[in-house]
Scaffold this motif. Structure first.
Motif, PDB file in Angstrom:
ATOM      1  N   VAL A   8       0.858  -1.190   0.000  1.00 19.40           N
ATOM      2  CA  VAL A   8       0.000   0.000   0.000  1.00 19.40           C
ATOM      3  C   VAL A   8       0.889   1.232   0.000  1.00 19.40           C
ATOM      4  O   VAL A   8       1.615   1.484   0.964  1.00 19.40           O
ATOM      5  CB  VAL A   8      -0.939   0.005   1.231  1.00 19.40           C
ATOM      6  N   ALA A  10       2.855   3.914  -3.195  1.00 16.83           N
ATOM      7  CA  ALA A  10       3.916   3.812  -4.219  1.00 16.83           C
ATOM      8  C   ALA A  10       4.845   5.012  -4.141  1.00 16.83           C
ATOM      9  O   ALA A  10       5.217   5.596  -5.150  1.00 16.83           O
ATOM     10  CB  ALA A  10       3.295   3.676  -5.604  1.00 16.83           C
ATOM     11  N   GLY A  11       5.208   5.392  -2.915  1.00 18.51           N
ATOM     12  CA  GLY A  11       6.314   6.322  -2.713  1.00 18.51           C
ATOM     13  C   GLY A  11       7.603   5.507  -2.814  1.00 18.51           C
ATOM     14  O   GLY A  11       7.582   4.324  -3.198  1.00 18.51           O
ATOM     15  N   PRO A  12       8.746   6.107  -2.443  1.00 17.18           N
ATOM     16  CA  PRO A  12      10.002   5.359  -2.553  1.00 17.18           C
ATOM     17  C   PRO A  12      10.018   4.065  -1.735  1.00 17.18           C
ATOM     18  O   PRO A  12      10.622   3.071  -2.161  1.00 17.18           O
ATOM     19  CB  PRO A  12      11.063   6.344  -2.038  1.00 17.18           C
ATOM     20  N   THR A  13       9.325   4.048  -0.605  1.00 22.29           N
ATOM     21  CA  THR A  13       9.328   2.850   0.243  1.00 22.29           C
ATOM     22  C   THR A  13       8.571   1.709  -0.435  1.00 22.29           C
ATOM     23  O   THR A  13       9.109   0.600  -0.611  1.00 22.29           O
ATOM     24  CB  THR A  13       8.687   3.168   1.613  1.00 22.29           C
ATOM     25  N   VAL A  31      -0.615  -0.636  -4.795  1.00 24.91           N
ATOM     26  CA  VAL A  31      -1.689   0.327  -5.064  1.00 24.91           C
ATOM     27  C   VAL A  31      -1.331   1.677  -4.449  1.00 24.91           C
ATOM     28  O   VAL A  31      -0.602   1.747  -3.450  1.00 24.91           O
ATOM     29  CB  VAL A  31      -3.039  -0.159  -4.481  1.00 24.91           C
ATOM     30  N   ALA A  34      -3.164   8.056  -5.064  1.00 21.32           N
ATOM     31  CA  ALA A  34      -2.949   9.206  -5.950  1.00 21.32           C
ATOM     32  C   ALA A  34      -3.098   8.768  -7.410  1.00 21.32           C
ATOM     33  O   ALA A  34      -2.596   7.713  -7.801  1.00 21.32           O
ATOM     34  CB  ALA A  34      -1.565   9.792  -5.718  1.00 21.32           C
ATOM     35  N   VAL A 124      -6.204   3.940  -6.492  1.00 18.04           N
ATOM     36  CA  VAL A 124      -6.768   2.835  -5.692  1.00 18.04           C
ATOM     37  C   VAL A 124      -6.391   3.048  -4.225  1.00 18.04           C
ATOM     38  O   VAL A 124      -5.213   3.077  -3.878  1.00 18.04           O
ATOM     39  CB  VAL A 124      -6.238   1.465  -6.181  1.00 18.04           C
ATOM     40  N   VAL A 126      -6.789   2.166  -0.072  1.00 18.13           N
ATOM     41  CA  VAL A 126      -7.173   1.198   0.961  1.00 18.13           C
ATOM     42  C   VAL A 126      -8.101   1.911   1.940  1.00 18.13           C
ATOM     43  O   VAL A 126      -7.756   2.963   2.483  1.00 18.13           O
ATOM     44  CB  VAL A 126      -5.929   0.659   1.705  1.00 18.13           C
ATOM     45  N   ASP A 159       2.258   3.574   3.371  1.00 14.49           N
ATOM     46  CA  ASP A 159       1.284   4.594   2.987  1.00 14.49           C
ATOM     47  C   ASP A 159       1.544   5.936   3.660  1.00 14.49           C
ATOM     48  O   ASP A 159       0.615   6.703   3.901  1.00 14.49           O
ATOM     49  CB  ASP A 159      -0.156   4.083   3.220  1.00 14.49           C
ATOM     50  N   GLY A 160       2.787   6.213   3.964  1.00 10.40           N
ATOM     51  CA  GLY A 160       3.192   7.565   4.342  1.00 10.40           C
ATOM     52  C   GLY A 160       2.850   7.966   5.768  1.00 10.40           C
ATOM     53  O   GLY A 160       2.307   7.175   6.546  1.00 10.40           O
ATOM     54  N   SER A 261       7.634  25.329  -0.416  1.00 12.78           N
ATOM     55  CA  SER A 261       6.735  24.759   0.579  1.00 12.78           C
ATOM     56  C   SER A 261       7.119  25.290   1.960  1.00 12.78           C
ATOM     57  O   SER A 261       8.235  25.763   2.165  1.00 12.78           O
ATOM     58  CB  SER A 261       6.877  23.230   0.542  1.00 12.78           C
ATOM     59  N   GLY A 282       9.063   2.982   6.069  1.00 13.86           N
ATOM     60  CA  GLY A 282       9.113   4.357   5.566  1.00 13.86           C
ATOM     61  C   GLY A 282       8.367   5.308   6.499  1.00 13.86           C
ATOM     62  O   GLY A 282       8.273   5.068   7.713  1.00 13.86           O
ATOM     63  N   PRO A 290      14.360  16.777   8.524  1.00 18.09           N
ATOM     64  CA  PRO A 290      15.123  16.505   7.293  1.00 18.09           C
ATOM     65  C   PRO A 290      16.617  16.756   7.449  1.00 18.09           C
ATOM     66  O   PRO A 290      17.372  16.518   6.497  1.00 18.09           O
ATOM     67  CB  PRO A 290      14.508  17.467   6.276  1.00 18.09           C
ATOM     68  N   GLY A 295      15.631  10.649   5.663  1.00 20.66           N
ATOM     69  CA  GLY A 295      14.289  10.056   5.691  1.00 20.66           C
ATOM     70  C   GLY A 295      14.009   9.021   4.624  1.00 20.66           C
ATOM     71  O   GLY A 295      13.705   7.864   4.928  1.00 20.66           O
TER      72      GLY A 295
END
Ligand SMILES: Cc1cc2nc3c(=O)[nH]c(=O)nc-3n(C[C@H](O)[C@H](O)[C@H](O)COP(=O)(O)OP(=O)(O)OC[C@H]3O[C@@H](n4cnc5c(N)ncnc54)[C@H](O)[C@@H]3O)c2cc1C
Length: 496
Positions: A8, A10-13, A31, A34, A124, A126, A159-160, A261, A282, A290, A295
Motif C-alpha cells: 500500500v 507507491a512512494g520510494p518505500t 496500489v 494518488a 486505488v 485502501v 502509505d506515508g 513549501s 518508511g 530533514p 528520511g
C-alpha cells in the motif's frame, strides 16, 4: 484468490518493496490512492548506503547519471567558512551525497518495476483492513468508486506519515511536533556558491542551507524564527531572497522557483514495525527532521531488510520466525536517526546568542579532528548502521574486523558476487563450504581462499554479515542455518 503481498503506497518505500519482491519472484500488487505520481522534489539526498544497495538492483547507474554529487558540507557564518564536513571520507564507493529529486528516484524505481512486469495500480485507496490468522483482508476503493476485497498473505504498509493502515490497526505513533516553521524552495541561485558542496549558513536569528542540484539550481531551506513570512501560503522568491540576504554573506540573486513549501518537523516512530501479517516501513513507521537528508533512505533500507525475508518465507526456504527479526533490526537504526536528526535540528535552530557563539567557536575545533570527520561522514552516508545486536547476528570476528550484523563493504566488486536471492557463503575452508553446499537453494557458495583463508563469512542478500567463524565452526554454520531456514529436501546426514 490470495495475493502473496499487497503493498500500500507507491512512494520510494513501497516502490522499493515492489522492486525487491518481484525481483525475487514473488507476485505483488502495489496500489496508490494518488491518480498520478507526485512531481514534488521532496527528498533530495540519496545516501551512500542506498546507492550501494540500489546499484546491484538495477537503478543505481541511472540515478548516478541524473544526480549531482556533493562531496562536503560547509558550515559558514556570514561569508566566513567555519569548517567543512568531509563527506568524501565515507568508506564507500559512493563517497558523496547524491542530490536527486525524489520524483526522479520514484520514476526510476517505477521503470525498473515495469521492466520486472509490475505496474502500479493508481487511484486505488485502501479504506479498511481486517487481520486474520492466514491472511489479511483489505478493502480497496478504485477510481470509479467500486470496492474490491483482497486477501493477502502479507501487507506492506508504505502509505506515508498519515498511514491509514497504522491508524486502522491502532498502532501508536508517539513523538512530537517541533514548534519552528521552515520554508524551502527549489530555485536558481546566481552567485558564488559551490556546486559540489552543501552550504549551511548559521546566524543568531536562524539558518539557511543550500543544496546543489546541478546546473545552477539549488534547494534552499531556512528557518523563519521571527515569523517574517506570515501566512500559510507557499513562500515566494522575494521572501526566499529576503531570508537569504539576512543570513548568507555570499551575495546572490535568486530566481525561477519551481517548487516551494513551508513545513513543521515531526519527530515520531512506531513502537513496532509489525502487526501480525502487516509490516510498516518508511514514513508510515517513522518521521523526523530533514537534517542530514536521511528520511527517504531509511524507508528504502527498511524494505531491503524486509523483502528477502518475506520472499524466502513465502517460497518455503525460510522459517516464518525470520520475519520476527525485521522490527527488532530496524527500530534501533530508526531510533538513532530520530535522535541524531533531533540533536542536529536543535543545534542549527537555536537563536540563543550563547549557543551561536559556541557553534562558531566549537565547529572548527570538533571538525578539525579526524575521528569526528570519519564518524560524521559514515553516519551521514548510513554506512555505519548495522544489526550487531540483532537476533540474526551469529559468531565473532571475520574479515577486517567485521562482526556479525555489520554492513559488508562493497570492496573489489564483492556485491557483484552476492546472491541477491539468498545467502552467500565465502569460505576458504572445505568442510565449511561442504555445509554450505548441503543448503543448496538457500546458500550459494563462493570459493574465497583469498578473502577468508582461515574462516568463512555468510552474507545476507541485503549486504550485512549474517554469521562468521573459523575453520572449526562448520557445525555452528549448520546450526545457525537450521534455526532460521528450511533444510533442502534430499540433503543427506553426511552433508550435515
Ligand atoms: C515538503 C517535504 C520536504 C521533504 N524533504 C526531504 C528531504 O530533504 N530529505 C529527506 O530524506 N526527506 C524529505 N522529505 C521526506 C520524504 O519525502 C519522505 O521520507 C518519503 O517520501 C517517504 O517515502 P514513503 O514512500 O515512505 O512515503 P510517501 O512518499 O509519503 O508515500 C506514501 C504513498 O502512499 C499513498 N497512500 C497514502 N494513503 C493511502 C491509502 N489509504 N491507500 C493507497 N495509497 C495511499 C500516497 O498517495 C503516497 O504516494 C520531505 C517531505 C516533505 C513533505
Amino acid at each position: 484468490m490470495t495475493v502473496p503481498v499487497l503493498i500500500v503506497g507507491a512512494g520510494p518505500t513501497g516502490l522499493t518493496a515492489a522492486v525487491e519482491l518481484s525481483r525475487l519472484g514473488i507476485d505483488v500488487r502495489i496500489v496508490d490512492r494518488a491518480a498520478r505520481p507526485s512531481a514534488e522534489s521532496r527528498a533530495l539526498a540519496v545516501q551512500a548506503r542506498t546507492m550501494e544497495l540500489l546499484r546491484v538492483r538495477g537503478v543505481g547507474d541511472e540515478m548516478l547519471a541524473l544526480g549531482n554529487r556533493a562531496r562536503a558540507a560547509g558550515l559558514y557564518t556570514g561569508d566566513r567558512k567555519l569548517a567543512p564536513i568531509e563527506l568524501h571520507r565515507m568508506p564507500s564507493t559512493f563517497n558523496f551525497i547524491l542530490m536527486l529529486a525524489q520524483s526522479e528516484t520514484e520514476r526510476l524505481l517505477t521503470e525498473q518495476l515495469a521492466r520486472q512486469g509490475v505496474k502500479v495500480e493508481r487511484g486505488v485507496e485502501v479504506t479498511s483492513v481486517r487481520p486474520g490468522a492466514e491472511t489479511v483482508t483489505v478493502t480497496l476503493r478504485g477510481t470509479e468508486g467500486g470496492l474490491e476485497l483482497v486477501d493477502a498473505s502479507y501487507v506492506i504498509a508504505a502509505d506515508g506519515p498519515h498511514s491509514a493502515l497504522r491508524k486502522a490497526l491502532g498502532v501508536p505513533f508517539p513523538g512530537r511536533t517541533l514548534p519552528q516553521d521552515y520554508v524551502l524552495a527549489d530555485l536558481h541561485i546566481a552567485g558564488d556558491l559551490p556546486q559540489d558542496e552543501v552550504s549551511i549558513f548559521l546566524a543568531r536569528h536562524g539558518f539557511v542551507a543550500v543544496f546543489p542540484m546541478g546546473r545552477g539550481r539549488f534547494r534552499m531551506m531556512a528557518t523563519d524564527p521571527d515569523r517574517r513570512l506570515v501566512g500559510d501560503s507557499e513562500p515566494t522568491v522575494t521572501q526566499m531572497q529576503e531570508l537569504y540576504d539576512r543570513t548568507v554573506g555570499v551575495p546572490a540573486r535568486l530566481y525561477d522557483v519551481n517548487w516551494s513549501s513551508r513545513f513543521r518537523i515531526n519527530s515520531r516512530h512506531v513502537p513496532t514495525m509489525r502487526m501480525g501479517r502487516v509490516f510498516f516501513g518508511g514514513d508510515a513507521a517513522h518521521v523526523h527532521s530533514p537534517a542530514g537528508g536521511q528520511g527517504m533512505n531509511v524507508g528504502i533500507q527498511d524494505m531491503v531488510n524486509l523483502s528477502w525475508k518475506v520472499a524466502m518465507v513465502l517460497d518455503g526456504r525460510a522459517r516464518a520466525t525470520l520475519l520476527d527479526t525485521y522490527s527488532p533490526e530496524r527500530l534501533p537504526v530508526i531510533r538513532t536517526v530520530v535522535r541524531f536528526t533531533e540533536i542536529g535540528t536543535r543545534v542549527f535552530n537555536s537563536t540563543n546568542p550563547l549557543v551561536h557563539a559556541l557553534r562558531v567557536r566549537l565547529a572548527p575545533k570538533a571538525l578539525g579532528r579526524n575521528a569526528v570527520q570519519n564518524a560524521a561522514a559514515a553516519m551521514f552516508g548510513q554506512v555505519s548502521a548495522g544489526y550487531r545486536d540483532g537476533m540474526l547476528a551469529e559468531g565473532g570476528g571475520g574479515l577486517a574486523g567485521l562482526r556479525a550484523g555489520d554492513r559488508v563493504p562493497d570492496v573489489d566488486g564483492l556485491y557483484d558476487a552476492l546472491d541477491l536471492g539468498g545467502l552467500t557463503l565465502f569460505s576458504g575452508v572445505r568442510a565449511v563450504a561442504d555445509v554450505g553446499r548441503a543448503w543448496d537453494g538457500v546458500v550459494s557458495v563462493r570459493d574465497a581462499a583469498a578473502l577468508a583463508p582461515e574462516g568463512w563469512l555468510l552474507v545476507r542478500p541485503d549486504g550485512y554479515l549474517a554469521a562468521a567463524g573459523g575453520p572449526g565452526d562448520a557445525a555452528l554454520l549448520d546450526r545457525w542455518l537450521e534455526q532460521w531456514f528450511v533444510r533442502p529436501a534430499g540433503a543427506s546426514v553426511n552433508e550435515r
